[in-house]
Design an enzyme around this catalytic site. Structure first.
Site, PDB file in Angstrom:
ATOM      1  CB  CYS A   1      -0.922   0.017   1.561  1.00 39.89           C
ATOM      2  SG  CYS A   1      -2.020   1.250   1.269  1.00 39.89           S
TER       3      CYS A   1
ATOM      4  CB  CYS B   1      -7.166  -1.931   6.390  1.00 40.55           C
ATOM      5  SG  CYS B   1      -6.942  -1.513   4.729  1.00 40.55           S
TER       6      CYS B   1
END
Length: 376
Positions: A111, A210
């Protein structure tokens, strides 16, 4: 060497605000330093309600609202940018594909590489911003010749340079980490947030992944890849049990092996190898996990690439310790030898090299050499 150049002149700064306390304090410090700061929250899910709520500080509607309230208190403009498609393609799909191939990826590192310091940074520069600010604990040092180096945070207990080891020269030139010099406890960061009137001061930290709503990685992968029963075998190939998908295991795993028969020596067994082709998981004793060398691919250098063999320390997991290695770039890959054998090294993980506190670069582990067996 000096600290980052944002301290010498005001910059136009885009502050990535996750909705957590660290990114809020980082944005506040950047604004307090005199920079022209704009806050942005990244919408990373087409359906944010499917991401875990509560103590996430990352990807939910709740987090977006927390980030907006923090920006209002700081007194900076705030926007929400939709990067859900990029996130799904570059992080979520990559995560699934890596596990399907029998490797163990790090989605947070991916990410940072693909979203926060690629998609976000590119958009920020196109809009005229000078830097992207995040709440990571790491430091960018500027040398007298203007070159930049990524270093560990002043507080080793909170250092996050491992997940930033994928950043290259261009990305470092536009990176700002206002918390990197902080030598305080997390409680003191929360106290600072409270003094600034930021409601996220008492918000729990985010953990785990997440985009896996309930924290059940194996269940998430089973939903995406389907259940596929296979064998759990020992080093000789003898069947010890079954599993519902080799992708649900990682090298070095001890629990959840579903083995009914104890080992002859009575000691625990660990995952030694994962074969997606045969859907087989091989287990064995801890000593069989000892790795003496590895080959890593897709190296990314935080500065000039090494030109020959060198001695470094290496970190193999986000919360792991350092180990001494000799490493050398060879034909686009990285050959690494360990001074002492290490355990729990899995293909797909990142190895990050350090020279003291300086991050030299990062690469993805492709294969390992074990003390008791050939290449895995």
């Amino acid at each position: 060497m000096t600290d980052t150049p944002q301290r010498t002149r005001p910059l136009r700064v885009l502050a990535a605000m996750s909705g957590g306390v660290d990114s809020a304090v980082a944005a506040a410090r950047a604004a307090e330093a005199g920079h022209d700061v704009t806050g942005v929250h990244l919408a990373l899910s087409a359906n944010p309600q499917s991401f875990r709520t509560g103590a996430r500080g990352c990807c939910t509607i709740e987090d977006s609202r927390d980030a907006r309230r923090a920006a209002d208190v700081i007194g900076i403009p705030f926007y929400v940018w939709d990067l859900a498609d990029r996130f799904r393609e570059d992080v979520v799909e990559d995560f699934v594909a890596e596990y399907e191939a029998g490797r163990t990826p790090n989605p947070c590192l991916r990410c940072n590489e693909k979203i926060k310091f690629a998609a976000l940074l590119d958009k920020a520069l196109a809009l005229g911003f000078d830097a992207v600010c995040t709440g990571h604990y790491a430091k960018v040092i500027v040398n007298e010749d203007g070159s930049r180096e990524l270093h560990r945070a002043s507080d080793m207990a909170k250092d996050q340079s491992y997940v930033l080891g994928v950043l290259d020269d261009r990305q470092l030139a536009h990176a700002m980490f206002p918390l990197g010099d902080t030598v305080t406890t997390k409680e003191e960061i929360r106290a600072e947030a409270e003094r600034r009137g930021l409601a996220v001061a008492k918000k729990p930290d985010s953990h785990d992944i997440c985009f896996i709503a309930d924290g059940d990685t194996q269940g998430f992968l089973a939903q995406r890849l389907g259940r596929a029963e296979g064998d759990v075998v020992d080093e000789s190939g003898a069947k010890l049990g079954t599993h519902e998908g080799a992708y649900g295991f990682t090298i070095g795993q001890r629990k959840g092996l579903r083995i009914g028969t104890p080992a002859a020596d009575g000691k625990p067994r660990y995952v030694l190898d994962i074969s997606p082709v045969t859907n087989t998981v091989t287990v064995g004793p801890a000593a069989a996990l000892d790795v003496t060398a590895l080959t890593a691919i897709k190296p990314r250098w935080c500065g000039a690439a090494p030109t020959g063999p060198g001695t470094y320390t290496a970190q193999l997991r986000a919360h792991g310790g350092e180990t001494e290695v000799t490493a050398e770039p060879v034909d686009g890959s990285l050959e690494v030898s360990f001074t002492e054998p290490v355990r729990g090294v899995a293909p797909g993980q990142a190895i990050v090299l350090y020279d003291g506190t300086r991050v030299v670069g990062s690469a993805t582990i492709a294969s390992t050499v074990r003390a008791a067996s050939p290449v895995s």
